[in-house]
Write an enzyme that holds these catalytic residues in place. Sequence first.
Site, PDB file in Angstrom:
ATOM      1  N   GLU A   1       0.812  -1.219   0.000  1.00 52.87           N
ATOM      2  CA  GLU A   1       0.000   0.000   0.000  1.00 52.87           C
ATOM      3  C   GLU A   1       0.846   1.269   0.000  1.00 52.87           C
ATOM      4  O   GLU A   1       0.513   2.238  -0.681  1.00 52.87           O
ATOM      5  CB  GLU A   1      -0.917  -0.003   1.230  1.00 52.87           C
ATOM      6  N   ASP A   2       1.934   1.263   0.767  1.00 56.39           N
ATOM      7  CA  ASP A   2       2.654   2.514   1.029  1.00 56.39           C
ATOM      8  C   ASP A   2       4.005   2.655   0.334  1.00 56.39           C
ATOM      9  O   ASP A   2       4.680   3.670   0.519  1.00 56.39           O
ATOM     10  CB  ASP A   2       2.864   2.679   2.540  1.00 56.39           C
TER      11      ASP A   2
END
Length: 715
Positions: free
Chosen positions: A76-77
Amino acid sequence: MIRINDIIDKVFDNNPEADLDIIDRAYIYSARVHDGQVRLSGEPYLSHPLEVAGILADMRLDPVSIAAGLLHDVIEDTHATREQIEDMFGPEVAHIVSGVTKLSKVHANSAQARQAESIRKMLLAMADDIRVILIKLADRLHNMRTLGFHKKEEKKKKISQETLDIYAPLASRLGIYWIKKELEDTSFMYMYPDEYSRIKGLVSKDKEERENYIDTVRGMIKAEMEKAGLPCEVKGRYKHFFSIRQKMLSQNLSFEEVYDIIAFRIITDTKSRCYEALGILHALWKPIDIKFKDYIGRPKPNMYQSLHTTVIGPYGERVEIQIRTLEMDNVAESGIAAHWGYKEGKRIDENVSKKFAWIQNLVENQANINDPDEFLESVRIDLFPDEVYVFTPHGEIKSLNKGSTPVDFAYMIHTEVGNQCVGAKVNGRMVPLKYELNTGDIVEIITANNHHPSKDWLSFVKTVKAKSRIKQWIKIQEKERSISLGRELCEKAFRKAKLNYNALVKSEEMDQVIADFGFKSLEDLIANVGYGKITPLQVVRKFERKSELEETKDSIFNKLVNKVIKKKNRAGVTVKGIDDVLVRFGKCCQPVPGDAITGYITQGQGVTVHRVSCVNALTMNPERQIDIEWNQQSEETYPVKIQIHSYDRVGLLADLASNISKNGANILNVHSEIREDKTVDSFFTLAVKDTDHLKKVLTAIKKVKLIAKVKRVDV
C-alpha cells in the site's frame, strides 16, 4: 521502540526450532522500502511494522505471520508489488499481506463505499487464512496507541468509531479479549474524553480500599480451596472503563450501582476441579441463581470456556467469579491465536476451523449486498450477536442471534429449507413463525414444496443470512414479473407503431438500443419497462426513423405525444426523463406544489407521488424510487387536510368557512369534534394551488377569534 532482536528473541523463546531467517529477511526488506518515510509521531515509519510484529510475537504466532506483519504495509505505502513479495517470501506471506492491504486506491463514490470494499476484501482473505485478521488487529492496535498524534479531533473520532464498530467486535468474536479491551478503552478515550476521565477518576478513587478488599476476598477464596485440597490460583481484576460505561448506559445505573467493577478468577488444573471449586464457593457464599452460566459445558462460538457465578460476598455485596483451567484461561485471553501454536504447525486443525465456521458464514452473508451502508450494517449485526443456543431434532447445537425465529433457524440449516418453511415446532409444540427462540429449545422445521418466502418475514427475522436470502428471492420474483409485464407492454407498443417486435429483438439495432439505455442485456431493458422506469414508447422511438417522425403533426405518434402532454399538464407532476407515464398522488400525505416530493413506481399503476417526509416514502424500496418534479404550468388544485384546535363558541364554523373562502380555497370536507374541556378539533379538507396558497389560508385562520392552533396533518 521495539527492536528486531527483541522480536527474534521472543520467537526463539517460544520455539527454538522456528525459521528465524524469514523474519530477518522481511525486516531488512521492510526497512529498505520504507526508508525515508515518517509517521505523524515523527518516528521512522519502520517503527510501525516493528511494533505490529512485536504484538504478533506476544501472541506467539508463527514466523510466517510475523514476517507478514513486518511487510503488511509495503504494497500500500511503497513501490513494492505482490509479485515481488511472492518471489522473495513465498505465496503464503504474499496472500496474507495482500489480504491486510487496505483498498485505498479503490474507485468508489464515497468514503463509506471504500470502507465497505476494504472490509469486504479483508473478510474474504480472513476466510482463507485467519492470520489476515490477526495482523490487521495488531495493526489497528498500534495505530490506536499512536492516535494522539493526529491533529484533527474529527479524524480521531472517526477512526475510534470504526474501531468500535468493526475491530473490537472482531477481536471479541475471535476470543482475543486483551486486544478487545484495549481497543474499546482507547476508542472510548477519544470518542468521549470527558466521560472517560470521569470513570477513570471514579475507579481510581478509594483505590487503596479496593486493593485491600481484593486481597481480603482473594485470601478467603484461597483458604477455602486449600482446606478442600484443591490447588488453584486466585486473581482479582478491575472491569475495563468502556465496559463500565456500557453497563451504566444499558442498565441505567450510576457508577456506585455497578457491582462487578472488581471480579475474581479461579484458575485450576482440570475441568472436574472447576466444578469442585464452584461447589466450594456456593457452600461458602450464597449464589444468585440467574447469574450462573456454564460456558465449559456449552462453550461460546469463539471457544471461550469458563464457569461464571455471582455470589453474595463476605460483606453482603455481589461478587462476580470466573472459574477455568489454565488452558481455558490462555484461550480466554488469546482466543484463536492460542490455537496457532508451534506444536500444531502452521495451520489450525480441523476441529478449531469448525469452531470458526461463523467467519465463512459472515463472508457468504455479505456476498450479495451491494449497498455500502447495508453491507456495513449487516457486518455489525454479524459481529455483535447476543446469542441463543438451540438444538436440531438430532441434538446438534446451533448458535443464533438473540431474538431469532424459526425462519432464521430454517435458513441457517439451508436456503431451500428457509424458502419452503411453512411452520415450526419448538419442544414438540407448534409455534408461530415469528416466535422468538430461547437457549435450549429443540426446533423442527416443517416445509412444503410449493411454498415460498413472504415479504412479511423481513419484519421479524434477525439474522443477516435470512434477510439476504428473503430479499434475494423477492428480487428474483419481482424481476420475473417485470420481464413478463415489460414484454407484454413492448409487444403492444411495437404493434401500434407497425413494427415487428419479435424480429427486432434479435437484430443488431436492438443491441444498440440496449447499449443506449445503459443496460447489458435485453432482459434488463425489458425488466425496467415492467418496473415503469422506462416506457415502451421510449423503446419504440429508438426504432422510428426521423423522416417518419417529421412527416405530419397528425401522425399517430404525434397524437400520442399531444395526448401525453395534456395528461402531464393536468397531472401537475413530471417524471424526469419520461414523458408518458401515469401519475397519481398518495392519499397518505396529500402532496401539493411546493412540497419536496419523490415518486414510487407501482406495478400497473404508474408513479405514485409522496411527500419526502411521508412515512410510506421513507420505507420505500430504493430500487423503485424515481425522481419527479412539479409542473410549473399546471393550474390544478390539490386536496390537503388541516386541523384547527379552538375554543367552542357560536358562529365558529361560519367564521372559519368565510375566511377560507375569502382566500380562494374550496372546502371539500369538514368534520368537528367537541371535547370535554369545551375545546373543538375541526378537520377541514381544502383544495389549494400550492404550499404558498396553503400558508396564506392558515395565516388567515389563525386570526379568527379563539383559535388556539392550526396545522397541516397527514390523512
